[in-house]
Design a protein around this motif. Structure first.
Motif, PDB file in Angstrom:
ATOM      1  N   CYS A 186     -55.410 -36.292  20.707  1.00  0.00           N
ATOM      2  CA  CYS A 186     -54.133 -36.542  20.338  1.00  0.00           C
ATOM      3  C   CYS A 186     -52.969 -36.233  20.744  1.00  0.00           C
ATOM      4  O   CYS A 186     -52.149 -36.454  20.643  1.00  0.00           O
ATOM      5  N   ALA A 223     -61.997 -32.789   7.299  1.00  0.00           N
ATOM      6  CA  ALA A 223     -60.525 -32.768   7.757  1.00  0.00           C
ATOM      7  C   ALA A 223     -60.258 -31.712   6.841  1.00  0.00           C
ATOM      8  O   ALA A 223     -59.003 -30.748   7.516  1.00  0.00           O
ATOM      9  N   SER A 260     -49.485 -40.732  11.596  1.00  0.00           N
ATOM     10  CA  SER A 260     -50.329 -41.599  10.519  1.00  0.00           C
ATOM     11  C   SER A 260     -50.710 -42.477   9.609  1.00  0.00           C
ATOM     12  O   SER A 260     -51.778 -42.536   9.021  1.00  0.00           O
ATOM     13  N   LEU A 307     -57.106 -31.791  15.787  1.00  0.00           N
ATOM     14  CA  LEU A 307     -56.166 -32.574  15.515  1.00  0.00           C
ATOM     15  C   LEU A 307     -55.135 -31.641  14.603  1.00  0.00           C
ATOM     16  O   LEU A 307     -54.017 -31.171  15.131  1.00  0.00           O
ATOM     17  N   TYR A 355     -54.355 -37.819   6.294  1.00  0.00           N
ATOM     18  CA  TYR A 355     -55.593 -37.056   7.115  1.00  0.00           C
ATOM     19  C   TYR A 355     -56.128 -36.440   6.477  1.00  0.00           C
ATOM     20  O   TYR A 355     -57.032 -36.288   6.201  1.00  0.00           O
ATOM     21  N   CYS A 381     -60.473 -37.038  14.582  1.00  0.00           N
ATOM     22  CA  CYS A 381     -59.564 -36.054  14.707  1.00  0.00           C
ATOM     23  C   CYS A 381     -59.642 -35.001  14.121  1.00  0.00           C
ATOM     24  O   CYS A 381     -59.094 -33.601  14.682  1.00  0.00           O
ATOM     25  N   LEU A 434     -54.552 -42.878  11.048  1.00  0.00           N
ATOM     26  CA  LEU A 434     -55.212 -42.460   9.719  1.00  0.00           C
ATOM     27  C   LEU A 434     -55.756 -42.563   8.485  1.00  0.00           C
ATOM     28  O   LEU A 434     -56.576 -42.247   7.796  1.00  0.00           O
ATOM     29  N   LYS A 452     -59.999 -40.084  10.780  1.00  0.00           N
ATOM     30  CA  LYS A 452     -60.082 -38.811  10.184  1.00  0.00           C
ATOM     31  C   LYS A 452     -60.610 -38.130  10.901  1.00  0.00           C
ATOM     32  O   LYS A 452     -60.741 -36.692  11.287  1.00  0.00           O
TER      33      LYS A 452
END
Length: 163
Positions: free
Chosen positions: A17, A133, A80, A98, A126, A93, A83, A90
């Motif tokens: 990312c 997450a 955004s 992230l 997220y 990330c 995700l 997710k």
């Protein structure tokens, strides 16, 4: 029912990312986005704000800084949307850390309120329906030991930052 996808390992290489976010702003250091670039008045920094190459002032930022902030806002918006409702993205990330990037961007958002506003839906997308997450948001802290959630709560509730 559907069987869950096997977990995938993601490296922090070219698909991270951070790499994606910075690759849209080639040659720009993160501090350049809000500080006015290099040093001194010749680089566009002075007490009253920053002057662009054409002499235009944009809320204290140079034209290049405005362009870089716009590109960064676009990247935050795209991420955004990516995700939203995609558990695999997710989890990727989470593996790519992230929240560490978001924490760094949150610190930069003091000088760009639009960035802070764009980050809130990103964080919401997220963590929605993804326990790993949610847990990852508290896994990283700044130099003062504050996680991203505590920084957001302070900003939203108006609690002053300690000196």
């Amino acid at each position: 029912g559907l069987s869950p996808l096997p977990p995938r390992r993601y490296s922090a290489g070219s698909s991270s990312c951070l790499h994606v976010a910075i690759s849209t702003c080639p040659g720009a250091a993160p501090s350049e986005l809000w500080s006015g670039g290099g040093g001194g008045a010749a680089a566009g920094r002075f007490t009253g704000g920053a002057v662009g190459s054409t002499g235009a002032v944009f809320g204290g930022r140079t034209e290049r800084q405005v362009d870089l902030v716009d590109q960064l806002l676009g990247c935050v918006g795209v991420l955004s949307n990516l995700l939203s409702g995609c558990e695999e993205a997710k989890l990727a990330c989470v593996s790519l850390q992230l929240p560490l990037l978001l924490q760094r961007l949150w610190a930069l958002s003091r000088g760009a309120p639009a960035l802070a506003r764009a980050m809130l839906p990103l964080i919401g997308n997220y963590v929605a329906h993804c326990p790993p997450a949610k847990c990852s948001l508290t896994a990283y802290s700044d130099s003062r030991g504050r996680c991203l959630i505590s920084l957001i709560v302070r900003a939203v509730t108006g609690v002053p930052h300690p000196a």
